[in-house]
Design a protein around this motif. Structure first.
Motif, PDB file in Angstrom:
ATOM      1  N   TYR A   1     -15.550   1.575 -29.074  1.00 25.22           N
ATOM      2  CA  TYR A   1     -15.995   0.213 -28.804  1.00 25.22           C
ATOM      3  C   TYR A   1     -16.513  -0.485 -30.063  1.00 25.22           C
ATOM      4  N   LYS A   2     -16.122   0.015 -31.215  1.00 28.72           N
ATOM      5  CA  LYS A   2     -16.480  -0.676 -32.452  1.00 28.72           C
ATOM      6  C   LYS A   2     -15.862  -2.075 -32.454  1.00 28.72           C
ATOM      7  N   GLY A   3     -16.654  -3.045 -32.873  1.00 30.79           N
ATOM      8  CA  GLY A   3     -16.157  -4.418 -32.919  1.00 30.79           C
ATOM      9  C   GLY A   3     -16.194  -5.138 -31.588  1.00 30.79           C
ATOM     10  N   LEU A   4     -16.815  -4.528 -30.566  1.00 30.34           N
ATOM     11  CA  LEU A   4     -16.828  -5.170 -29.254  1.00 30.34           C
ATOM     12  C   LEU A   4     -17.630  -6.463 -29.258  1.00 30.34           C
ATOM     13  N   THR A   5     -18.701  -6.496 -30.065  1.00 30.91           N
ATOM     14  CA  THR A   5     -19.468  -7.748 -30.140  1.00 30.91           C
ATOM     15  C   THR A   5     -18.625  -8.872 -30.725  1.00 30.91           C
ATOM     16  N   ALA A   6     -17.776  -8.529 -31.692  1.00 34.22           N
ATOM     17  CA  ALA A   6     -16.876  -9.540 -32.250  1.00 34.22           C
ATOM     18  C   ALA A   6     -15.866  -9.995 -31.213  1.00 34.22           C
ATOM     19  N   VAL A   7     -15.414  -9.041 -30.396  1.00 32.44           N
ATOM     20  CA  VAL A   7     -14.461  -9.396 -29.348  1.00 32.44           C
ATOM     21  C   VAL A   7     -15.124 -10.295 -28.305  1.00 32.44           C
ATOM     22  N   TYR A   8     -16.347  -9.926 -27.895  1.00 28.36           N
ATOM     23  CA  TYR A   8     -17.067 -10.771 -26.934  1.00 28.36           C
ATOM     24  C   TYR A   8     -17.258 -12.180 -27.479  1.00 28.36           C
ATOM     25  N   SER A   9     -17.678 -12.265 -28.722  1.00 26.36           N
ATOM     26  CA  SER A   9     -17.912 -13.584 -29.312  1.00 26.36           C
ATOM     27  C   SER A   9     -16.620 -14.324 -29.573  1.00 26.36           C
ATOM     28  N   GLY A  10     -15.490 -13.616 -29.504  1.00 28.63           N
ATOM     29  CA  GLY A  10     -14.206 -14.267 -29.710  1.00 28.63           C
ATOM     30  C   GLY A  10     -13.444 -14.517 -28.433  1.00 28.63           C
ATOM     31  N   ILE A  11     -13.309 -13.470 -27.592  1.00 34.27           N
ATOM     32  CA  ILE A  11     -12.430 -13.608 -26.438  1.00 34.27           C
ATOM     33  C   ILE A  11     -13.054 -14.455 -25.333  1.00 34.27           C
ATOM     34  N   VAL A  12     -14.372 -14.426 -25.197  1.00 31.77           N
ATOM     35  CA  VAL A  12     -14.996 -15.243 -24.146  1.00 31.77           C
ATOM     36  C   VAL A  12     -14.802 -16.729 -24.434  1.00 31.77           C
ATOM     37  N   PRO A  13     -15.168 -17.228 -25.616  1.00 35.67           N
ATOM     38  CA  PRO A  13     -14.858 -18.643 -25.878  1.00 35.67           C
ATOM     39  C   PRO A  13     -13.364 -18.905 -25.996  1.00 35.67           C
ATOM     40  N   LYS A  14     -12.596 -17.895 -26.437  1.00 34.49           N
ATOM     41  CA  LYS A  14     -11.144 -18.097 -26.528  1.00 34.49           C
ATOM     42  C   LYS A  14     -10.536 -18.357 -25.165  1.00 34.49           C
ATOM     43  N   MET A  15     -10.876 -17.529 -24.179  1.00 34.20           N
ATOM     44  CA  MET A  15     -10.335 -17.712 -22.843  1.00 34.20           C
ATOM     45  C   MET A  15     -10.870 -18.991 -22.207  1.00 34.20           C
ATOM     46  N   ALA A  16     -12.130 -19.308 -22.482  1.00 28.74           N
ATOM     47  CA  ALA A  16     -12.691 -20.547 -21.946  1.00 28.74           C
ATOM     48  C   ALA A  16     -11.955 -21.756 -22.515  1.00 28.74           C
ATOM     49  N   ILE A  17     -11.756 -21.771 -23.833  1.00 26.89           N
ATOM     50  CA  ILE A  17     -11.042 -22.885 -24.461  1.00 26.89           C
ATOM     51  C   ILE A  17      -9.591 -22.903 -24.026  1.00 26.89           C
ATOM     52  N   ARG A  18      -8.998 -21.727 -23.821  1.00 29.16           N
ATOM     53  CA  ARG A  18      -7.591 -21.667 -23.408  1.00 29.16           C
ATOM     54  C   ARG A  18      -7.361 -22.383 -22.086  1.00 29.16           C
ATOM     55  N   PHE A  19      -8.121 -22.016 -21.056  1.00 33.14           N
ATOM     56  CA  PHE A  19      -7.900 -22.602 -19.740  1.00 33.14           C
ATOM     57  C   PHE A  19      -8.359 -24.060 -19.687  1.00 33.14           C
ATOM     58  N   TRP A  20      -9.457 -24.357 -20.353  1.00 31.12           N
ATOM     59  CA  TRP A  20      -9.933 -25.741 -20.372  1.00 31.12           C
ATOM     60  C   TRP A  20      -8.935 -26.653 -21.085  1.00 31.12           C
ATOM     61  N   SER A  21      -8.491 -26.246 -22.281  1.00 26.81           N
ATOM     62  CA  SER A  21      -7.564 -27.091 -23.038  1.00 26.81           C
ATOM     63  C   SER A  21      -6.214 -27.197 -22.343  1.00 26.81           C
ATOM     64  N   PHE A  22      -5.776 -26.118 -21.680  1.00 29.43           N
ATOM     65  CA  PHE A  22      -4.493 -26.181 -20.966  1.00 29.43           C
ATOM     66  C   PHE A  22      -4.534 -27.250 -19.881  1.00 29.43           C
ATOM     67  N   GLU A  23      -5.603 -27.277 -19.088  1.00 28.42           N
ATOM     68  CA  GLU A  23      -5.703 -28.284 -18.029  1.00 28.42           C
ATOM     69  C   GLU A  23      -5.778 -29.686 -18.611  1.00 28.42           C
ATOM     70  N   GLN A  24      -6.482 -29.845 -19.727  1.00 24.44           N
ATOM     71  CA  GLN A  24      -6.595 -31.166 -20.337  1.00 24.44           C
ATOM     72  C   GLN A  24      -5.255 -31.620 -20.913  1.00 24.44           C
ATOM     73  N   TYR A  25      -4.549 -30.720 -21.585  1.00 20.48           N
ATOM     74  CA  TYR A  25      -3.238 -31.072 -22.130  1.00 20.48           C
ATOM     75  C   TYR A  25      -2.232 -31.363 -21.009  1.00 20.48           C
ATOM     76  N   LYS A  26      -2.296 -30.578 -19.930  1.00 25.13           N
ATOM     77  CA  LYS A  26      -1.371 -30.798 -18.818  1.00 25.13           C
ATOM     78  C   LYS A  26      -1.610 -32.152 -18.171  1.00 25.13           C
ATOM     79  N   GLU A  27      -2.859 -32.519 -18.008  1.00 24.06           N
ATOM     80  CA  GLU A  27      -3.159 -33.830 -17.429  1.00 24.06           C
ATOM     81  C   GLU A  27      -2.741 -34.956 -18.378  1.00 24.06           C
ATOM     82  N   LEU A  28      -3.005 -34.755 -19.655  1.00 16.26           N
ATOM     83  CA  LEU A  28      -2.656 -35.780 -20.642  1.00 16.26           C
ATOM     84  C   LEU A  28      -1.152 -35.995 -20.708  1.00 16.26           C
TER      85      LEU A  28
END
Length: 296
Positions: free
Chosen positions: A158-185
């Motif tokens: 589990y080395k680097g898990l903190t980096a993954v948490y700090s990366g994948i959590v906002p990454k997935m949040a931005i992914r789904f949020w931006s996808f819905e915004q781009y799809k609507e636009l």
């Protein structure tokens, strides 16, 4: 003759009375009923079916109301929760993959092999194994995992898990949020509709967005932490390790190599994430739509 005229007058008077009664009946009963029927036909309230022969009351089908638009924060939070669960389960596999990619295949002299004429030459481990008919010595995923656990402890997976948490959590949040915004636009404001083409383009743009904002710097920090060869159970090695957490790793990289070092490999990362999310969202929406149509 007098009697005939009297009878005729009585008949005409009766006819007038019936006509007057019919007119009053129409005005009082028939006309309001017809007005009510016209209002029911014009109103989009419900569709009715005739009563069945068994006396079952008619069924009514309410008009479908438009789907309520979700708040963008819902997509943001749902994506973040999905990223947290994914990284918690799959991170050991990523650590094994990184170690296999970074394995140092330096030749190490472990003995000698005969070359003819009674002479021998120094041989590496692979050469000695090949001369004796053994394997190549290359460790697979399971061997790599066992080696990490044996030398560095189970927590090393589990080395680097903190980096993954700090990366994948906002990454997935931005992914789904931006996808819905781009799809609507693209679908509503640009007039492209909601077909697979719009989903494909929105997925591509969401992948590019997450690559620039989150993925590239987070992966740089994660790989730096995973590449460290130190024990997770030896306090001395833990105290002397170079990278300790994601924030300290990012600051160290910026201090030693400059801020641009956090964006090394951004172009292939953008291409990868754009292609990934384009295929991901297009396949998901296509399968979901056809499943809903098939299930009624």
């Amino acid at each position: 003759e007098r009697a005939y005229r009297k009878a005729l007058a009585t008949t005409q008077h009766s006819s007038l009375i019936h006509r007057s009664t019919d007119a009053q009946y129409y005005c009082r009963i028939v006309s309001p009923l017809m007005a009510m029927t016209s209002n029911v036909q014009d109103a989009p309230a419900a569709d009715t079916t005739s009563t069945s022969s068994s006396g079952t009351p008619p069924k009514t089908t309410a008009a479908k109301s438009p789907r309520k638009k979700k708040h963008p924060l819902e997509h943001f939070l749902a994506g973040g929760a999905a990223g947290l669960a994914e990284s918690s389960v799959c991170h050991p596999l990523d650590t094994i993959k990184t170690r296999m990619q970074l394995r140092r295949n330096l030749p190490k002299i472990v003995g000698t092999i005969p070359v003819g004429g009674g002479r021998t030459i120094p041989a590496t481990r692979a050469q000695a194994a090949g001369a004796s008919g053994g394997g190549s010595g290359t460790a697979g995923p399971l061997d790599t995992a066992r080696r990490i656990v044996r030398r560095e402890g189970f927590a090393a997976l589990y080395k680097g898990l903190t980096a993954v948490y700090s990366g994948i959590v906002p990454k997935m949040a931005i992914r789904f949020w931006s996808f819905e915004q781009y799809k609507e636009l693209l679908g509503e404001r640009a007039g492209l509709g909601r077909g697979e083409g719009t989903v494909f383009l929105a997925g591509t743009l969401s992948g590019l967005t997450e690559a620039v904002l989150v993925v590239t710097p987070a992966e740089v920090c994660k790989i730096r932490m995973q590449a460290q060869y130190h024990s997770m159970v030896d306090p001395r090695q833990l105290a002397t390790r170079k990278y300790t957490n994601v924030v300290q790793t990012a600051l160290t990289v910026v201090r030693e190599e400059g801020a641009s070092a956090l964006y090394k490999g951004i172009v292939p990362t953008m291409l990868r994430q754009g292609c990934n999310q384009a295929a991901n969202f297009t396949t998901y929406n296509y399968a979901k739509r056809h499943w809903e149509e098939a299930s009624g």
